[in-house]
Design a protein around this motif. Structure first.
Motif, PDB file in Angstrom:
ATOM      1  N   PHE A  60      12.709 -18.504   1.283  1.00  0.00           N
ATOM      2  CA  PHE A  60      11.965 -18.104   2.816  1.00  0.00           C
ATOM      3  C   PHE A  60      11.836 -16.147   2.922  1.00  0.00           C
ATOM      4  N   PHE A  61      13.515 -15.918   2.442  1.00  0.00           N
ATOM      5  CA  PHE A  61      12.921 -14.764   2.339  1.00  0.00           C
ATOM      6  C   PHE A  61      11.982 -14.031   0.924  1.00  0.00           C
ATOM      7  N   LEU A  62      12.596 -14.912  -0.496  1.00  0.00           N
ATOM      8  CA  LEU A  62      11.017 -14.311  -1.407  1.00  0.00           C
ATOM      9  C   LEU A  62       9.737 -14.290  -1.091  1.00  0.00           C
ATOM     10  N   ALA A  63       9.589 -15.139   0.099  1.00  0.00           N
ATOM     11  CA  ALA A  63       8.352 -15.394   0.236  1.00  0.00           C
ATOM     12  C   ALA A  63       7.679 -13.774   1.316  1.00  0.00           C
ATOM     13  N   SER A  64       8.465 -13.372   2.212  1.00  0.00           N
ATOM     14  CA  SER A  64       8.389 -12.360   3.034  1.00  0.00           C
ATOM     15  C   SER A  64       8.470 -11.303   2.167  1.00  0.00           C
ATOM     16  N   GLY A  65       9.647 -11.084   1.121  1.00  0.00           N
ATOM     17  CA  GLY A  65       9.583 -10.056   0.030  1.00  0.00           C
ATOM     18  C   GLY A  65       7.704  -9.871  -0.574  1.00  0.00           C
ATOM     19  N   LEU A  66       7.351 -10.954  -1.117  1.00  0.00           N
ATOM     20  CA  LEU A  66       6.290 -10.645  -1.737  1.00  0.00           C
ATOM     21  C   LEU A  66       5.443  -9.259  -0.995  1.00  0.00           C
ATOM     22  N   PHE A  67       5.187  -9.715   0.629  1.00  0.00           N
ATOM     23  CA  PHE A  67       4.368  -8.291   1.126  1.00  0.00           C
ATOM     24  C   PHE A  67       4.460  -7.687   1.044  1.00  0.00           C
ATOM     25  N   ALA A  68       5.795  -7.443   0.588  1.00  0.00           N
ATOM     26  CA  ALA A  68       6.839  -5.547   1.343  1.00  0.00           C
ATOM     27  C   ALA A  68       6.130  -4.785   1.142  1.00  0.00           C
ATOM     28  N   ALA A  69       5.703  -4.675  -0.424  1.00  0.00           N
ATOM     29  CA  ALA A  69       6.040  -3.391  -0.497  1.00  0.00           C
ATOM     30  C   ALA A  69       5.013  -2.373  -0.222  1.00  0.00           C
ATOM     31  N   SER A  70       3.642  -3.276   0.052  1.00  0.00           N
ATOM     32  CA  SER A  70       2.637  -2.611   0.525  1.00  0.00           C
ATOM     33  C   SER A  70       2.898  -1.969   2.228  1.00  0.00           C
ATOM     34  N   ILE A  71       3.824  -2.587   2.610  1.00  0.00           N
ATOM     35  CA  ILE A  71       4.426  -2.723   4.392  1.00  0.00           C
ATOM     36  C   ILE A  71       4.984  -1.623   4.462  1.00  0.00           C
ATOM     37  N   ILE A  72       6.316  -1.446   3.728  1.00  0.00           N
ATOM     38  CA  ILE A  72       7.553  -0.571   3.236  1.00  0.00           C
ATOM     39  C   ILE A  72       6.918   0.882   2.902  1.00  0.00           C
ATOM     40  N   ARG A  73       5.661   1.213   2.538  1.00  0.00           N
ATOM     41  CA  ARG A  73       5.471   2.894   2.325  1.00  0.00           C
ATOM     42  C   ARG A  73       4.224   3.130   3.223  1.00  0.00           C
ATOM     43  N   ARG A  74       4.134   2.651   4.512  1.00  0.00           N
ATOM     44  CA  ARG A  74       3.411   2.627   5.686  1.00  0.00           C
ATOM     45  C   ARG A  74       5.074   4.148   6.620  1.00  0.00           C
ATOM     46  N   THR A  75       3.953   4.225   7.381  1.00  0.00           N
ATOM     47  CA  THR A  75       4.909   5.881   8.251  1.00  0.00           C
ATOM     48  C   THR A  75       4.913   4.240   8.991  1.00  0.00           C
ATOM     49  N   TRP A  76       7.011   5.143   9.729  1.00  0.00           N
ATOM     50  CA  TRP A  76       8.042   4.185  10.810  1.00  0.00           C
ATOM     51  C   TRP A  76       6.935   4.414  11.817  1.00  0.00           C
ATOM     52  N   PRO A  77       5.475   4.895  12.281  1.00  0.00           N
ATOM     53  CA  PRO A  77       5.268   3.980  12.965  1.00  0.00           C
ATOM     54  C   PRO A  77       4.867   3.171  13.377  1.00  0.00           C
ATOM     55  N   THR A  78       4.101   3.261  11.783  1.00  0.00           N
ATOM     56  CA  THR A  78       3.061   1.712  11.600  1.00  0.00           C
ATOM     57  C   THR A  78       3.368   0.984  11.359  1.00  0.00           C
ATOM     58  N   LEU A  79       4.893   1.181  10.666  1.00  0.00           N
ATOM     59  CA  LEU A  79       6.267   0.069  10.383  1.00  0.00           C
ATOM     60  C   LEU A  79       6.529  -0.838  11.995  1.00  0.00           C
ATOM     61  N   TRP A  80       6.550   0.056  12.452  1.00  0.00           N
ATOM     62  CA  TRP A  80       7.056  -0.605  14.117  1.00  0.00           C
ATOM     63  C   TRP A  80       5.599  -1.240  15.000  1.00  0.00           C
ATOM     64  N   ARG A  81       5.078  -0.605  14.631  1.00  0.00           N
ATOM     65  CA  ARG A  81       3.515  -1.463  15.013  1.00  0.00           C
ATOM     66  C   ARG A  81       3.198  -2.759  14.581  1.00  0.00           C
ATOM     67  N   THR A  82       3.121  -2.964  12.721  1.00  0.00           N
ATOM     68  CA  THR A  82       2.614  -3.843  12.391  1.00  0.00           C
ATOM     69  C   THR A  82       4.067  -4.703  12.240  1.00  0.00           C
ATOM     70  N   ARG A  83       4.926  -4.816  11.999  1.00  0.00           N
ATOM     71  CA  ARG A  83       5.525  -5.852  11.427  1.00  0.00           C
ATOM     72  C   ARG A  83       6.850  -5.492  12.689  1.00  0.00           C
TER      73      ARG A  83
END
Length: 382
Positions: A60-83
């Motif tokens: 479960f956590f590996l599958a979540s991590g596969l799509f995390a690299a681009s997400i953590i590059r977002r700004t903090w406000p965008t990270l909050w809104r989208t995830r």
């Protein structure tokens, strides 16, 4: 569809398939707990449940991590809104719902979720099965904080040490914090080794796949033999479960890729695309189904079904959870059981965002803002 788009579609399908396998195993784990503790299913199921500890949440956590690299590059406000807002909202809301449900209906497994102190501490110390949401939110935050500050190899090395310690029975006394210690490694592996993992699973070499399969098979059988024949409370050799988990992940991803290639298994990808409603709802149905079955205790037909009851209860709970979600997902108010309100996330409605940007005359901004606002509240892949 271009070749590149077709490859990406295939990748998403098998990752969804992997998440589908993981959520089904999570539902089975809870069905085992409820039916065994209620005396409906044989004790052997508890040991079978332990065997899957190397596979269930790591996948479960590996599958979540596969799509995390681009997400953590977002700004903090965008990270909050989208995830993050969805994870936090679901944790808080469904903790309240579970508290209310188990205050009204007795838990046949004997778990107590009606302690008001635990309810108040849930935002920092979850004490029920919703801890995955809490851990995943913290993983996103931790990964973003360390991004470009701590070398990714150091991150993985530190997380590996934590995983070994917690799999070797280090204990904080809290299910969420124990899970964080065990599984952060697998989230980071998905995050930083994404391209290598995708490449290997998309085009596995015969020798690599065979070696991985054999290695996992032997390790899994040894682990199962130990658990099934030795006292389950006996501490495991330090590091053993981490190694078996890594082998299990590779084998599980290959199996997922193989299965989603068959039309008859498209339902598995569908389950994997909709893990959130299953995750937050299924325990309520597991509890309700167990309570109903207890009314028939002593009946011959129930005794005959005993060995298969965890499978039947888990399957029924997953199907019922998806049905509830489909019935309420477009209804006012009720849909917010599975979608975060705009007032909580700070996300403006898509039309409002587009209108603002059009008024400003910024075509490029319109495109970006519309894409962000249109991002599904229930993301395909965390």
């Amino acid at each position: 569809m271009s070749t590149g788009a077709a490859v990406e579609r295939t990748r998403v399908d098998w990752v969804d398939g992997a998440k589908g396998i993981a959520i089904l195993l999570v539902a089975l784990a809870h069905a085992v707990q409820w039916t065994v503790l209620s005396g409906l299913a044989p004790e052997l199921w508890n040991k079978i449940n332990l065997v899957f500890i190397v596979f269930r949440m790591p996948l479960f956590f590996l599958a979540s991590g596969l799509f995390a690299a681009s997400i953590i590059r977002r700004t903090w406000p965008t990270l909050w809104r989208t995830r993050l807002s969805l994870l936090v909202w679901a944790l808080l809301l469904w903790t309240l719902i579970r508290f209310g449900y188990f205050s009204l209906f007795a838990n046949p497994a004997g778990f107590d979720e009606t302690n008001p102190i635990d309810l108040l501490l849930a935002p920092v110390r979850p004490s029920n099965g919703l801890w995955f949401l809490y851990a995943l939110a913290l993983f996103f935050v931790a990964a973003k904080l360390m991004s470009n500050r701590v070398d990714w190899r150091v991150q993985i090395g530190g997380a590996a040490m934590l995983s070994v310690l917690f799999f070797a029975r280090a204990d904080t006394g809290n299910i969420a914090w124990n899970g964080i210690g065990r599984y952060f490694l697998f989230f980071l592996l998905g995050c930083y080794l994404r391209e290598w993992i995708l490449s290997f699973i998309d085009r596995p070499s015969r020798f690599g796949a065979l070696g991985l399969g054999l290695g996992f098979g032997v390790a899994f059988l040894v682990l199962a033999g130990v658990i099934l024949t030795v006292d389950a409370g006996m501490p495991f050799i330090t590091g053993t479960l981490v190694l078996v988990s890594l082998l299990a992940l590779g084998a599980g991803l290959l199996v997922a890729r193989f299965l989603v290639g068959y039309r008859a298994m498209t339902w598995l990808s569908y389950v994997g695309r909709n893990t959130l409603p299953i995750y937050v709802v299924h325990v309520l149905f597991v509890s309700a189904l167990t309570s109903l079955l207890l009314l028939a205790r002593g009946q011959t037909w129930l005794d005959r079904l005993g060995p298969a009851l965890p499978l039947l209860v888990a399957g029924g709970a997953v199907a019922a959870s998806l049905l509830v979600w489909r019935l309420v997902r477009d209804l006012p108010v009720l849909r917010y059981g599975f979608a975060v309100p705009t007032w909580f996330s700070g996300r403006a409605p898509a039309r409002e965002v587009a209108a603002r940007e059009v008024a400003a005359g910024t075509a490029a901004s319109v495109s970006a803002a519309s894409a962000d606002a249109a991002e599904p509240v229930l993301p395909r892949n965390e």
